[in-house]
Write an enzyme that holds these catalytic residues in place. Structure first.
Site, PDB file in Angstrom:
ATOM      1  N   GLY A  23       0.834  -1.208   0.000  1.00  9.65           N
ATOM      2  CA  GLY A  23       0.000   0.000   0.000  1.00  9.65           C
ATOM      3  C   GLY A  23       0.867   1.256   0.000  1.00  9.65           C
ATOM      4  N   GLU A  24       1.947   1.201   0.761  1.00 11.10           N
ATOM      5  CA  GLU A  24       2.876   2.336   0.846  1.00 11.10           C
ATOM      6  C   GLU A  24       3.488   2.629  -0.528  1.00 11.10           C
ATOM      7  OE1 GLU A  24       5.667   1.905   4.066  1.00 11.10           O
ATOM      8  OE2 GLU A  24       7.072   3.359   3.219  1.00 11.10           O
ATOM      9  N   ARG A  25       3.851   1.572  -1.249  1.00 10.27           N
ATOM     10  CA  ARG A  25       4.498   1.779  -2.556  1.00 10.27           C
ATOM     11  C   ARG A  25       3.501   2.273  -3.603  1.00 10.27           C
ATOM     12  NH1 ARG A  25       8.310  -3.583  -1.765  1.00 10.27           N
ATOM     13  NH2 ARG A  25       9.737  -2.482  -0.356  1.00 10.27           N
TER      14      ARG A  25
END
Ligand SMILES: Cc1cc2nc3c(=O)[nH]c(=O)nc-3n(C[C@H](O)[C@H](O)[C@H](O)COP(=O)(O)OP(=O)(O)OC[C@H]3O[C@@H](n4cnc5c(N)ncnc54)[C@H](O)[C@@H]3O)c2cc1C
Length: 396
Positions: free
Chosen positions: A258-260
């Site tokens: 999700g962060e990427r």
């Protein structure tokens, strides 16, 4: 040929991508209005001071920190695309560090709490975080281990008499680290168990033994606070375990997806924003009797940049569609993150060139965009690590 058969391209209309509905576009407009009215005017000041905590509260009040979070925990119950819209619109604050600090809350810390947390943890941490009343940070990186997550040394040892975990170690480069009320902390609980020896802990930052050491000075993203943290015999109850004991490595790998993806969306939006500003400049700035944008050499730079931005955008949107529809598209997320981060830096660099000397001056804000966007090739996993993940996904 009849007039009706003459088709002319319309380059001026705003066209929504097929993943977005009219509701998403309305949300986009309302976030953009808020950002331009309430955040953008402070951008210069916050480069010096870091952005204030009231931004979390205000955004919580407006529902922007929980757009895609369940209604029962105070969210808006929207789909994944709503958080994508937020990340895209936050670039209009002209304040990269702010977008990053917010994304840590919305896309890096609340999601693992909602996915792996107990009901008590969701109520204690996710609900106030969505409301903007508690600020969260994420502790993976250490002074001696960043890319090599499995190489972290922060230990959490279970005290059999009390059932508590005792934490010792340090974390660095932690965004929101100075202001946060809680940290999602990656620890090693069993050094002999390989990838099965990691555990996530939810640690209140006011626990005795949590030391916020240094506010780190950076190349860009000046509006965010970045901390070096130490943990000295910090005790947390067993109920602080987030997810399963021993499964923290897998949990954090899930979080990183999700962060990427949100990082990739931010890269594309950042690139688009610096492109738009530079396009306006190239139409106004004259040399040798004409706007510089009318030189073929400059026009081609815009053509190259626009093509790269559009390619990256399509990668992000298609991957977001897969994510929204229940796939776990790790390879595609990694490709999108790698490509979007790279082209964002290339675009910002080219925009400095098109601005000439003015591109090098703070006044125009283009150099700041370059400095801010430069992080995206390092944070959330460097280009080299993205290439490793992609290459290995082919069995190499
Ligand atoms: C402003 C900022 C904010 C951040 N915020 C957070 C945060 O909130 N929370 C958090 O936990 N972390 C955060 N980070 C840390 C970030 O995720 C790491 O910096 C990043 O993962 C790289 O780790 P490292 O800096 O230790 O570099 P290293 O791992 O030391 O890498 C150094 C170089 O070696 C290369 N390299 C390493 N391993 C390999 C390999 N196997 N093959 C080829 N090349 C390799 C890397 O690509 C890099 O070029 C932040 C960093 C910055 C700069």
């Amino acid at each position: 040929m009849a007039t009706a058969d003459v088709l002319k391209p319309d380059f001026a209309t705003r066209r929504k991508h097929f993943i977005f509905t009219d509701d998403h576009e309305q949300l986009r407009d309302s976030i953009r209005r808020f950002v331009i009215k309430e955040l953008q005017p402070h951008a210069e000041e916050w480069e010096e001071t870091t952005f204030p905590d009231w931004v979390f509260e205000r955004m919580g009040e407006l529902g922007f920190l929980g757009l895609d979070k369940p209604i029962e925990y105070g969210g808006q119950g929207g789909d994944y695309y709503t958080t994508l819209v937020l990340a895209e619109e936050l670039v209009h604050a002209h304040c990269g560090g702010l977008g990053m600090g917010i994304a840590v809350q919305t896309d890096m810390t609340i999601p693992p709490i909602l996915k792996f947390g107990s009901e008590e943890q969701k109520l204690e941490w996710a609900v106030p975080a969505i409301a903007g009343k508690k600020i969260l940070c994420l502790g993976i990186t250490e002074p001696d281990a960043g890319s090599d997550v499995a190489g972290i040394k922060t230990r959490a040892v279970r005290d059999e008499s009390s059932g508590e975990y005792v934490i010792n170690g340090s974390k660095t480069f932690i965004t929101n680290g100075h202001r946060a009320h809680g940290i999602v902390l990656v620890t090693k609980t069993d050094p002999d168990a390989g990838y099965d020896g990691f555990t996530l802990l939810l640690v209140p930052m006011d626990s005795p033994g949590v030391i916020r050491e240094k506010r780190l000075q950076k190349l860009g993203m000046h509006a965010s606070d970045t901390a070096l943290l130490a943990f000295q015999d910090v005790r947390v109850p067993e109920s602080a375990v987030l997810g399963q004991v021993g499964k923290g490595f897998y949990h954090i790998m899930w979080e990183l997806q999700g962060e990427r993806l949100i990082g990739a969306a931010g890269s594309v939006a950042g690139a688009q924003q610096v492109f738009d500003r530079t396009l306006a400049y190239a139409k106004e700035r004259t040399a040798f009797g004409r706007p510089i944008g009318r030189f073929q050499a400059i026009r081609h730079k815009f053509a190259e940049m626009a093509t790269k931005i559009e390619t990256a955008r399509q990668m992000v949107y298609t991957t977001a569609w897969r994510f929204q529809n229940g796939e776990y598209p790790v390879r595609e997320i990694t490709m999108a993150k790698l490509y979007a981060a790279r082209i964002a830096v290339e675009v910002a660099d080219e925009c400095i060139q098109i601005h000439g000397g003015n591109g090098y001056m703070k006044e125009y804000g283009i150099e700041r965009s370059w400095r801010d966007l430069r992080l995206n090739r390092i944070g959330a996993g460097s280009d080299e690590i993205m290439l490793e993940v992609i290459g290995r996904s082919y069995g190499l």
